[in-house]
Design a protein around this motif. Sequence first.
Motif, PDB file in Angstrom:
ATOM      1  N   ILE A  18       0.857  -1.208   0.000  1.00  0.00           N
ATOM      2  CA  ILE A  18       0.000   0.000   0.000  1.00  0.00           C
ATOM      3  C   ILE A  18       0.885   1.248   0.000  1.00  0.00           C
ATOM      4  O   ILE A  18       0.672   2.185  -0.767  1.00  0.00           O
ATOM      5  CB  ILE A  18      -0.923   0.052   1.241  1.00  0.00           C
ATOM      6  CG1 ILE A  18      -1.824  -1.160   1.312  1.00  0.00           C
ATOM      7  CG2 ILE A  18      -1.774   1.319   1.214  1.00  0.00           C
ATOM      8  CD1 ILE A  18      -2.755  -1.158   2.523  1.00  0.00           C
ATOM      9  N   GLU A  21       2.668   1.839  -3.335  1.00  0.00           N
ATOM     10  CA  GLU A  21       1.745   2.243  -4.403  1.00  0.00           C
ATOM     11  C   GLU A  21       1.598   3.778  -4.391  1.00  0.00           C
ATOM     12  O   GLU A  21       1.681   4.428  -5.425  1.00  0.00           O
ATOM     13  CB  GLU A  21       0.383   1.585  -4.147  1.00  0.00           C
ATOM     14  CG  GLU A  21      -0.652   1.891  -5.195  1.00  0.00           C
ATOM     15  CD  GLU A  21      -2.021   1.319  -4.812  1.00  0.00           C
ATOM     16  OE1 GLU A  21      -2.073   0.217  -4.228  1.00  0.00           O
ATOM     17  OE2 GLU A  21      -3.024   2.002  -5.082  1.00  0.00           O
ATOM     18  N   PHE A  22       1.413   4.356  -3.206  1.00  0.00           N
ATOM     19  CA  PHE A  22       1.258   5.810  -3.101  1.00  0.00           C
ATOM     20  C   PHE A  22       2.605   6.524  -3.251  1.00  0.00           C
ATOM     21  O   PHE A  22       2.677   7.617  -3.790  1.00  0.00           O
ATOM     22  CB  PHE A  22       0.588   6.191  -1.786  1.00  0.00           C
ATOM     23  CG  PHE A  22      -0.887   5.886  -1.781  1.00  0.00           C
ATOM     24  CD1 PHE A  22      -1.790   6.831  -2.237  1.00  0.00           C
ATOM     25  CD2 PHE A  22      -1.359   4.667  -1.359  1.00  0.00           C
ATOM     26  CE1 PHE A  22      -3.158   6.559  -2.264  1.00  0.00           C
ATOM     27  CE2 PHE A  22      -2.713   4.375  -1.377  1.00  0.00           C
ATOM     28  CZ  PHE A  22      -3.622   5.325  -1.827  1.00  0.00           C
ATOM     29  N   GLU A  25       3.490   7.346  -6.685  1.00  0.00           N
ATOM     30  CA  GLU A  25       2.797   8.530  -7.219  1.00  0.00           C
ATOM     31  C   GLU A  25       3.316   9.813  -6.590  1.00  0.00           C
ATOM     32  O   GLU A  25       2.795  10.897  -6.839  1.00  0.00           O
ATOM     33  CB  GLU A  25       1.294   8.420  -6.943  1.00  0.00           C
ATOM     34  CG  GLU A  25       0.617   7.314  -7.722  1.00  0.00           C
ATOM     35  CD  GLU A  25      -0.884   7.262  -7.459  1.00  0.00           C
ATOM     36  OE1 GLU A  25      -1.492   8.304  -7.167  1.00  0.00           O
ATOM     37  OE2 GLU A  25      -1.438   6.148  -7.515  1.00  0.00           O
ATOM     38  N   LEU A  27       3.019  10.694  -3.510  1.00  0.00           N
ATOM     39  CA  LEU A  27       2.106  11.208  -2.486  1.00  0.00           C
ATOM     40  C   LEU A  27       2.633  10.990  -1.073  1.00  0.00           C
ATOM     41  O   LEU A  27       2.160  11.596  -0.119  1.00  0.00           O
ATOM     42  CB  LEU A  27       0.733  10.542  -2.611  1.00  0.00           C
ATOM     43  CG  LEU A  27      -0.031  10.886  -3.896  1.00  0.00           C
ATOM     44  CD1 LEU A  27      -1.281  10.035  -4.030  1.00  0.00           C
ATOM     45  CD2 LEU A  27      -0.398  12.370  -3.882  1.00  0.00           C
ATOM     46  N   MET A  28       3.563  10.079  -0.937  1.00  0.00           N
ATOM     47  CA  MET A  28       4.198   9.845   0.358  1.00  0.00           C
ATOM     48  C   MET A  28       5.580   9.245   0.142  1.00  0.00           C
ATOM     49  O   MET A  28       5.934   8.910  -0.990  1.00  0.00           O
ATOM     50  CB  MET A  28       3.334   8.963   1.257  1.00  0.00           C
ATOM     51  CG  MET A  28       3.046   7.605   0.697  1.00  0.00           C
ATOM     52  SD  MET A  28       1.731   6.781   1.606  1.00  0.00           S
ATOM     53  CE  MET A  28       2.354   6.834   3.259  1.00  0.00           C
ATOM     54  N   VAL A  72      -1.903   5.919   5.427  1.00  0.00           N
ATOM     55  CA  VAL A  72      -2.389   5.681   4.064  1.00  0.00           C
ATOM     56  C   VAL A  72      -3.647   4.809   4.103  1.00  0.00           C
ATOM     57  O   VAL A  72      -3.764   3.888   4.911  1.00  0.00           O
ATOM     58  CB  VAL A  72      -1.269   5.055   3.195  1.00  0.00           C
ATOM     59  CG1 VAL A  72      -0.820   3.722   3.730  1.00  0.00           C
ATOM     60  CG2 VAL A  72      -1.675   4.942   1.758  1.00  0.00           C
ATOM     61  N   LYS A  75      -7.187   3.708  -2.098  1.00  0.00           N
ATOM     62  CA  LYS A  75      -8.064   4.643  -2.812  1.00  0.00           C
ATOM     63  C   LYS A  75      -9.522   4.195  -2.763  1.00  0.00           C
ATOM     64  O   LYS A  75     -10.428   5.005  -2.592  1.00  0.00           O
ATOM     65  CB  LYS A  75      -7.617   4.754  -4.273  1.00  0.00           C
ATOM     66  CG  LYS A  75      -6.432   5.677  -4.424  1.00  0.00           C
ATOM     67  CD  LYS A  75      -6.058   5.889  -5.874  1.00  0.00           C
ATOM     68  CE  LYS A  75      -4.754   6.671  -5.896  1.00  0.00           C
ATOM     69  NZ  LYS A  75      -4.001   6.541  -7.109  1.00  0.00           N
ATOM     70  N   GLN A  78     -11.051   5.333   0.603  1.00  0.00           N
ATOM     71  CA  GLN A  78     -10.902   6.697   1.135  1.00  0.00           C
ATOM     72  C   GLN A  78     -12.256   7.373   1.306  1.00  0.00           C
ATOM     73  O   GLN A  78     -13.258   6.929   0.757  1.00  0.00           O
ATOM     74  CB  GLN A  78     -10.008   7.522   0.206  1.00  0.00           C
ATOM     75  CG  GLN A  78      -8.549   7.081   0.275  1.00  0.00           C
ATOM     76  CD  GLN A  78      -7.629   7.855  -0.640  1.00  0.00           C
ATOM     77  OE1 GLN A  78      -8.043   8.796  -1.285  1.00  0.00           O
ATOM     78  NE2 GLN A  78      -6.378   7.442  -0.703  1.00  0.00           N
ATOM     79  N   GLN A 108      -0.901  16.544   3.100  1.00  0.00           N
ATOM     80  CA  GLN A 108      -2.368  16.543   3.273  1.00  0.00           C
ATOM     81  C   GLN A 108      -2.787  17.518   4.370  1.00  0.00           C
ATOM     82  O   GLN A 108      -3.275  17.131   5.440  1.00  0.00           O
ATOM     83  CB  GLN A 108      -2.847  15.130   3.624  1.00  0.00           C
ATOM     84  CG  GLN A 108      -2.512  14.091   2.592  1.00  0.00           C
ATOM     85  CD  GLN A 108      -3.397  14.202   1.353  1.00  0.00           C
ATOM     86  OE1 GLN A 108      -4.369  14.956   1.332  1.00  0.00           O
ATOM     87  NE2 GLN A 108      -3.054  13.466   0.320  1.00  0.00           N
TER      88      GLN A 108
END
Length: 152
Positions: A18, A21-22, A25, A27-28, A72, A75, A78, A108
């Motif tokens: 998980i 995966e982010f 992108e 995002l983290m 996290v 998706k 969420q 965020q």
Amino acid sequence: MILYRHAKLSDAEAILSIINEFANEGLMLPRTRSGLYEGIREFIVAVENEKIVGTGSLHIIWEDLAETRTLVVLKSHQKRGIGRKLVEILLQEAEQLNCPQVFTLTYQIEFFEHLGFQLVDKKKMPQKVWKDCINCIKFPNCDENAMIINLK
Ligand SMILES: CC(C)(COP(=O)(O)OP(=O)(O)OC[C@H]1O[C@@H](n2cnc3c(N)ncnc32)[C@H](O)[C@@H]1OP(=O)(O)O)[C@@H](O)C(=O)NCCC(=O)NCCS
């Protein structure tokens, strides 16, 4: 129904998948497998039908400061309150440890504002906070925002 519990060693690969995966992108931040196993006791997982759908961790920095890390939620899951619940559990753990402040480094901002965190000037955070940053791929050009919540 979503269950929340501490992570087990057998959850590590799902957690890593998980996170990365982010991370792919942007995002983290990514985690290494060895780092995850070393820190597995810090992790809470959200589980639905035996599948891990979210995770987050609480890392102790010093006598009066802890950090929520690696939060996290898949998706597909969420906006259902799972992220909020994970942070609430991590804050409860900080309270149980008599830790008065918890911070996070994040992109965020609005999500953490909803949970009572406030933006702070990164430069005003104690140096201890940056100890692990040297291993970060972004070091020394951190573009995350520092946010903090007072629990007392
Ligand atoms: C950030 C993240 C964990 C939020 O998880 P989530 O389960 O979707 O969040 P919740 O449903 O619990 O939302 C809690 C509150 O924040 C708000 N919120 C959630 N995501 C938000 C966003 N991106 N922007 C603004 N507000 C947001 C919700 O509206 C909700 O408000 P309310 O409780 O007042 O109604 C999830 O979007 C995620 O995994 N993002 C990718 C990884 C990431 O960026 N992690 C943070 C690293 S520090």
